[in-house]
Design a protein around this motif. Structure first.
Motif, mmCIF file in Angstrom:
data_model
loop_
_atom_site.group_PDB
_atom_site.id
_atom_site.type_symbol
_atom_site.label_atom_id
_atom_site.label_comp_id
_atom_site.label_asym_id
_atom_site.label_seq_id
_atom_site.Cartn_x
_atom_site.Cartn_y
_atom_site.Cartn_z
ATOM 1 N N THR A 201 0.921 -1.248 0.029
ATOM 2 C CA THR A 201 0.125 -0.070 -0.001
ATOM 3 C C THR A 201 0.734 1.369 -0.013
ATOM 4 O O THR A 201 0.353 2.304 -0.173
ATOM 5 C CB THR A 201 -0.856 -0.110 1.313
ATOM 6 N N PRO A 203 2.849 4.299 -0.945
ATOM 7 C CA PRO A 203 3.330 4.938 -2.550
ATOM 8 C C PRO A 203 4.938 5.185 -2.253
ATOM 9 O O PRO A 203 5.324 5.783 -3.328
ATOM 10 C CB PRO A 203 2.557 6.388 -2.284
ATOM 11 N N PHE A 204 5.554 5.027 -1.197
ATOM 12 C CA PHE A 204 6.932 5.536 -1.117
ATOM 13 C C PHE A 204 7.691 4.067 -1.350
ATOM 14 O O PHE A 204 8.850 4.307 -1.148
ATOM 15 C CB PHE A 204 7.337 5.786 0.300
ATOM 16 N N LYS A 241 15.037 5.863 5.557
ATOM 17 C CA LYS A 241 14.161 5.595 4.386
ATOM 18 C C LYS A 241 13.070 4.480 4.842
ATOM 19 O O LYS A 241 12.149 4.377 4.369
ATOM 20 C CB LYS A 241 14.921 5.298 3.170
ATOM 21 N N ALA A 244 10.342 5.499 6.834
ATOM 22 C CA ALA A 244 9.782 6.630 5.891
ATOM 23 C C ALA A 244 8.638 5.831 5.072
ATOM 24 O O ALA A 244 7.296 6.263 5.057
ATOM 25 C CB ALA A 244 10.510 7.312 4.959
ATOM 26 N N THR A 245 8.768 4.425 4.603
ATOM 27 C CA THR A 245 7.847 3.984 3.832
ATOM 28 C C THR A 245 6.579 3.560 4.920
ATOM 29 O O THR A 245 5.542 3.305 4.089
ATOM 30 C CB THR A 245 8.459 2.497 3.223
ATOM 31 N N LEU A 247 4.930 5.235 6.853
ATOM 32 C CA LEU A 247 4.157 6.547 6.881
ATOM 33 C C LEU A 247 3.232 6.422 6.007
ATOM 34 O O LEU A 247 2.358 7.367 5.868
ATOM 35 C CB LEU A 247 4.967 7.768 7.231
ATOM 36 N N GLY A 248 3.595 5.992 4.786
ATOM 37 C CA GLY A 248 2.842 5.967 3.536
ATOM 38 C C GLY A 248 1.839 4.899 3.230
ATOM 39 O O GLY A 248 1.074 4.746 2.558
ATOM 40 N N ALA A 249 2.051 3.891 4.318
ATOM 41 C CA ALA A 249 1.353 2.533 4.278
ATOM 42 C C ALA A 249 -0.044 3.095 4.546
ATOM 43 O O ALA A 249 -0.434 3.949 5.213
ATOM 44 C CB ALA A 249 1.776 1.536 5.084
ATOM 45 N N ASN A 250 -1.100 1.966 4.247
ATOM 46 C CA ASN A 250 -2.487 2.262 4.500
ATOM 47 C C ASN A 250 -3.371 1.005 5.146
ATOM 48 O O ASN A 250 -3.661 0.293 4.491
ATOM 49 C CB ASN A 250 -3.271 2.621 3.173
ATOM 50 N N PRO A 252 -1.284 4.041 7.860
ATOM 51 C CA PRO A 252 0.001 4.447 8.344
ATOM 52 C C PRO A 252 0.258 3.711 9.454
ATOM 53 O O PRO A 252 -0.753 3.750 10.527
ATOM 54 C CB PRO A 252 0.113 5.942 8.361
ATOM 55 N N LEU A 254 3.938 3.535 12.415
ATOM 56 C CA LEU A 254 5.576 3.941 12.687
ATOM 57 C C LEU A 254 5.843 3.202 14.004
ATOM 58 O O LEU A 254 5.227 2.948 14.932
ATOM 59 C CB LEU A 254 5.501 5.445 13.055
#
Lengths: 325, 325
Positions: A201, A203-204, A241, A244-245, A247-250, A252, A254
């Motif tokens: 999911t 986008p990163f 990095k 960071a990926t 935080l873009g999950a759906n 999100p 951390l």
């Protein structure tokens, strides 16, 4: 013929973050780790035709049936590799501080693969052991070797080219790894689950895949040239990095907590004052601080003064698989 | 003819994060904000042929020459728009808590654009004012309107289609915005600098661009339907994604501090207990908590009990530009 093997945990400097095959543990990117000298698993295996199933004790306790079946499935792969047909008695002892965020699966499956092949009276190259260990837990593929280790992702669907190899042996370029345990309620998204959600999911995730190869090339160059600063900059960037990926999950998520960030801030502040240290973080709130043997004590002392730090476990670069009897 | 205008700050729910043109302030993505009722700038402008340059006082103090020239360049755009040829006397008063991480540039350039056009005896549509204000500071394009406001990025190179429009007027769907100031040493990477470095170097920036349009479409739908929960989920996700992109920048950076994460954790914990609240974060360590007027007091109280919280500034949805004389 009972055989015992020891394998050490490892800490990834270039993260394994994403699978292309869930059952064979085939990764979407190559990764690189340091094998640690202080944390290890000892596992003994004995095949015996009186057994009608595999048995498994961990730290002298029988494990749950789910766990036992998982180990038995793994032993099927060893039997298939060696031609062994009997069931086995497996005894495993972990010397791994799970509180500091270390999984014992890397050292565990590496030791199990080694002991089981030996107990079957068979031979395996380190690459073959790495392939076997990988099928228990991806990061176990790296614990076969000491020193700095690269797990090459490979391309084949059967995974026969997805194994680790040593980049630099232990004793060549010594670094210090301080595993910093922070006070925290564990509210964990398992590494396997977080990885999967991110791959599916975020986008990163493509940005991760697009740049991890360059990080790997650069850090190998830094390691071979024993360039601590360059290695440190790359490993910290790579960890940032990876996180960071998520935080873009759906939805999100951390792995960091405020205590995690406090340690990260402390590391960056020490660095600004000229102390060589860098952080990396796995799928949990604890922090691993990479520093030099020379500055290790001073950095440990400063980190211990932080109110969020519960304990610190220092390590150096450790060895690969060894056989105890 | 001295004219005075008031404009309010705004807080972005879908972030403006990246420029495609640095001088015209043209963004790489559309954004969406709430205009806030409590924080504003009052600016009066008088064109006068006795002046041989523009003068500018902020809170009754003359500003630096650099600052004065910046304002004068902006007034050139107003002169070009209105046909006015004289220099002007500008007096500006900020009622904006910069400690809570609010820039006064959004309200400032919006009020300045409105007062200057009026003082020149000219007329401008709100869209024209938005285009003018945008050329002082991107987010100022949104402060022209009250309520929920979308800044449409546009496509033209001259920026004439890059302006804001109102999605829902104030007084229709009231929400509460708690601006949470955390105790922190300010070690700031300016928003402009962070944005630029991210656009130029982060492997995650494409993932941001690929998904921000969908966030915008979804949040507009949520706002129009006054679906607080859906709006909250989207705005929090969008903020997390914006900050994720900075972790991939080279060198990487992060606007959050451990105190920031502590507030984020508190918001998520309150939500798990059934209190409707979501966070958003701009280019700094402070947190804005979006909640409902009903739960505002309870949430403010709980947040004030955190040791890292220095102060809290509550707001509601505010109005667009108004003229005072």
């Amino acid at each position: 013929m009972k055989k015992t093997a020891r394998a050490h945990t490892n800490i990834a400097l270039i993260k394994y973050w994403g699978k292309r095959d869930e059952t064979l543990f085939l990764p979407t990117n190559s990764s690189l780790s340091i094998t640690l000298d202080q944390f290890y698993t000892d596992t003994s295996v004995e095949f015996d035709d009186v057994l009608d199933q595999d048995t498994f004790t961990l730290n002298n306790q029988p494990v749950s049936e789910t766990e036992r079946i998982k180990i038995s499935r793994f032993l099927d792969k060893v039997r298939s590799f060696t031609g062994e047909t009997r069931f086995s008695r497996v005894e495993s002892t972990n010397h791994v501080p799970t509180a500091a965020g270390f999984a014992s699966s890397a050292s565990g499956f590496s030791a199990l693969a080694a002991a089981a092949v030996k107990a079957a009276g068979a031979e395996a190259t380190l690459e073959e052991l790495s392939i076997l260990a990988r099928q228990g837990s991806g990061s176990a593929s790296r614990s076969v070797y000491g020193g700095f280790v690269e797990w090459q992702m490979g391309e084949r669907e059967d995974g026969l080219d997805s194994y680790a190899k040593q980049i630099l042996p232990e004793g060549t370029f010594d670094v210090s790894v301080l595993s910093v345990e922070v006070s925290t309620e564990q509210k964990k998204i398992l590494s396997r689950e977080g990885m999967k959600r991110t791959v599916e999911t975020s986008p990163f995730y493509q940005g991760w895949l697009d740049t991890v190869g360059e990080d790997l090339t650069n850090i190998k160059d830094a390691i071979i040239n024993q360039d601590f600063t360059r290695m440190g900059e790359i490993l910290e960037y790579n960890a940032l990095k990876m996180h960071a990926t998520t935080l873009g999950a759906n939805p999100p998520f951390l792995y960091w907590q405020s205590a995690t960030l406090k340690v990260m801030e402390a590391v960056q502040a020490m660095r600004e004052k000229g102390l060589e240290c860098y952080f990396t973080i796995d799928a949990g709130p604890n922090v691993k601080v990479i520093t030099t043997p020379k500055t290790e004590k001073e950095i440990e002392k400063k980190l211990r003064s932080l109110d969020v730090v519960k304990d610190i476990y220092p390590c150096r670069v450790g060895p690969g698989i060894s056989y105890i009897d």
